[in-house]
Write an enzyme that holds these catalytic residues in place. Structure first.
Site, PDB file in Angstrom:
ATOM      1  N   VAL A 163      32.088  42.286  10.668  1.00  0.00           N
ATOM      2  CA  VAL A 163      31.883  43.622  10.119  1.00  0.00           C
ATOM      3  C   VAL A 163      30.757  43.608   9.093  1.00  0.00           C
ATOM      4  CG1 VAL A 163      32.993  45.558   8.939  1.00  0.00           C
ATOM      5  CG2 VAL A 163      34.336  44.095  10.467  1.00  0.00           C
ATOM      6  N   GLU A 164      30.723  42.549   8.287  1.00  0.00           N
ATOM      7  CA  GLU A 164      29.758  42.474   7.192  1.00  0.00           C
ATOM      8  C   GLU A 164      28.331  42.243   7.681  1.00  0.00           C
ATOM      9  OE1 GLU A 164      29.757  42.866   4.020  1.00  0.00           O
ATOM     10  OE2 GLU A 164      31.867  43.141   3.572  1.00  0.00           O
ATOM     11  N   SER A 165      28.151  41.267   8.541  1.00  0.00           N
ATOM     12  CA  SER A 165      26.787  40.809   8.848  1.00  0.00           C
ATOM     13  C   SER A 165      26.510  40.610  10.327  1.00  0.00           C
ATOM     14  CB  SER A 165      26.538  39.476   8.130  1.00  0.00           C
ATOM     15  OG  SER A 165      27.429  38.473   8.621  1.00  0.00           O
ATOM     16  N   GLN A 182      27.898  38.785   2.876  1.00  0.00           N
ATOM     17  CA  GLN A 182      27.272  39.925   2.200  1.00  0.00           C
ATOM     18  C   GLN A 182      27.641  40.024   0.716  1.00  0.00           C
ATOM     19  OE1 GLN A 182      24.993  42.703   3.898  1.00  0.00           O
ATOM     20  NE2 GLN A 182      24.634  40.535   4.312  1.00  0.00           N
ATOM     21  N   TYR A 267      35.744  50.706   6.984  1.00  0.00           N
ATOM     22  CA  TYR A 267      35.672  49.251   6.826  1.00  0.00           C
ATOM     23  C   TYR A 267      36.923  48.549   7.350  1.00  0.00           C
ATOM     24  CZ  TYR A 267      34.369  44.818   4.635  1.00  0.00           C
ATOM     25  OH  TYR A 267      34.029  43.509   4.398  1.00  0.00           O
TER      26      TYR A 267
END
Length: 454
Positions: A163-165, A182, A267
């Site tokens: 999800v982050e990167s 991140q 998120y």
């Protein structure tokens, strides 16, 4: 009582802005509620109770940027034996609910319209990116699992960097969050990651993973709920507390949902969707890229500055391979002269490095390591912009370089004096007085104060 005090201190010690770009999203005033709308092309969606959300940046990653990474170019390839049709089948809500409930997780993975929207995104427009991430997971998931296990955290958190990167160790967000996990600059430093002009350990897969596990552990200790802890990882604990307050003390992520920053609303659903797609990719006809695991690596410690070009040339290896193994070094310089520093290399090259260390340090050192320790000063006669061009204003003898204090003269401000009066009395101008006395503001002067008049 002691537990409450501890948690309060812990909250104060943790950075209140995990991702700085969201600080204003849930700031003062009531949370904004929006009318339901379709996707408008900029990553914003309509969702729960008519509240919209912004897509996390990891879900907007261009697959080409992933394929340009060294590890992807060297070790990933399409699986020519996978003959699944390239389309995303439709399933009922009951099938999604059943699959999510069967995943062996501690963190709950509920189904709802937001989660479904994000599953469809992974399985649809991002399916090529998912194929790459399934291959790249072989590089990084073992590191994530080891770090999470060291803090006794649920192993399903290993999919948070998706999800982050999108598993891009070089990823940098619009707000400057960096690396697989991140980290913002302040948060990374607080959790032991070194960041300076030469080093950025937020891009070190191992160190950043342990820092992220530590941070997630602290967030869970604050909220006692994994959905809230994951949301706080995205927007910071202070924004979660604001949302809880606006929701009249509710401490359920799905109840405080409308009061969260827009990206944080997507998120936790994106985290659930990432867990789903990494487990059920076959059901959506996604073929993982075939992975050839890199050769075994090892580390060596250096106590002198060394450039990647020096290592690559002497050891006859590709400099991009050295870069890929050491992403924390920003300018391809290992600053061993500042403190002993680690270089990761193919295990077979470690002995060669030790045997050829002097040759490595000597190779093109004057070209590659150009930061001078000592410099000479041009001793030519100085040029004075106040004098005639070519005038030699260099002074010789004792006192060279100092102001000639004997030529300076002061006058004491008398009661009722003005700058004009003082200037006239001392054969100068008001402008010159102000130049000699920068503390003078406007025309105000104080009786008894000494002013330079020469």
């Amino acid at each position: 009582m002691k537990t409450k005090i501890y948690l309060l201190l812990l909250l104060v010690s943790i950075p209140l802005f995990a991702k700085a770009q969201y600080a204003g999203d849930a700031d003062d005033g009531e949370a904004e509620l929006y009318e339901q709308e379709e996707e408008d092309g900029d990553g914003r969606f309509a969702a729960l109770d008519g509240t919209d959300f912004d897509m996390p940046e990891g879900l907007e990653m261009n697959v080409d940027s992933l394929l340009r990474l060294y590890n992807a170019r060297q070790y990933l390839a399409p699986d020519t034996d996978c003959n699944l049709p390239d389309f995303n089948p439709s399933y009922t809500e009951e099938e999604y609910i059943s699959r999510l409930s069967k995943m062996p997780t501690v963190i709950e993975m509920p189904y709802n319209s937001v989660v479904r929207e994000l599953i469809d995104r992974y399985a649809g427009r991002m399916r090529k990116g998912v194929s790459v991430m399934l291959g790249a997971a072989n590089f990084y998931i073992p590191i994530f699992e080891q770090a999470l296990e060291s803090y006794s955290l649920p192993l399903e958190l290993k999919y948070l960097p998706i999800v982050e990167s999108a598993l891009n160790p070089k990823a940098v967000s619009r707000a400057g969050a960096t690396g697989l996990w991140q980290f913002m600059l302040v948060t990374g430093k607080q959790y032991g990651l070194e960041v300076n002009s030469l080093v950025d350990e937020r891009q070190d897969p191992v160190k950043s993973s342990y820092a992220a596990a530590h941070y997630l552990s602290d967030l869970y200790n604050i909220f006692g709920d994994w959905a809230l802890a994951i949301a706080a990882y995205n927007c910071g604990p202070e924004n979660i507390n604001k949302a809880i307050h606006r929701a009249q003390g509710e401490k359920d992520y799905w109840r405080i949902y409308p009061y969260l920053p827009r990206e944080t609303r997507a998120y936790v659903p994106a985290f659930i969707a990432a867990n789903y797609i990494m487990n059920y990719y076959c059901e959506h006809n996604i073929c993982p890229m075939r992975t050839t695991l890199p050769a075994k690596t090892d580390t060596v410690v250096v106590s002198r500055d060394v450039h990647f070009e020096q290592i690559a040339h002497v050891l006859n290896i590709d400099v991009t391979e050295v870069e890929a193994m050491n992403p924390q070094y920003r300018h391809n310089i290992v600053n061993g002269g500042t403190k002993p520093s680690v270089i990761r290399l193919p295990a077979d090259d470690i002995i060669a490095f030790i045997d050829n260390e002097d040759s490595i340090y000597a190779y093109r050192a004057d070209e590659l390591l150009t930061k001078r320790a000592v410099t000479a000063v041009n001793d030519a006669p100085a040029y004075s912009s106040g004098g005639r061009k070519g005038t030699n204003t260099r002074r010789k003898g004792k006192g060279y370089g100092r102001r000639n204090s004997s030529s300076a003269r002061t006058a004491t401000v008398r009661k009722g004096d003005t700058l004009s009066a003082i200037a006239k009395r001392n054969g100068t101008t008001v402008a010159r007085l102000k130049q000699l006395n920068p503390s003078i503001k406007g025309t105000t002067i104080v009786a008894g104060k000494k002013l330079r008049v020469k």
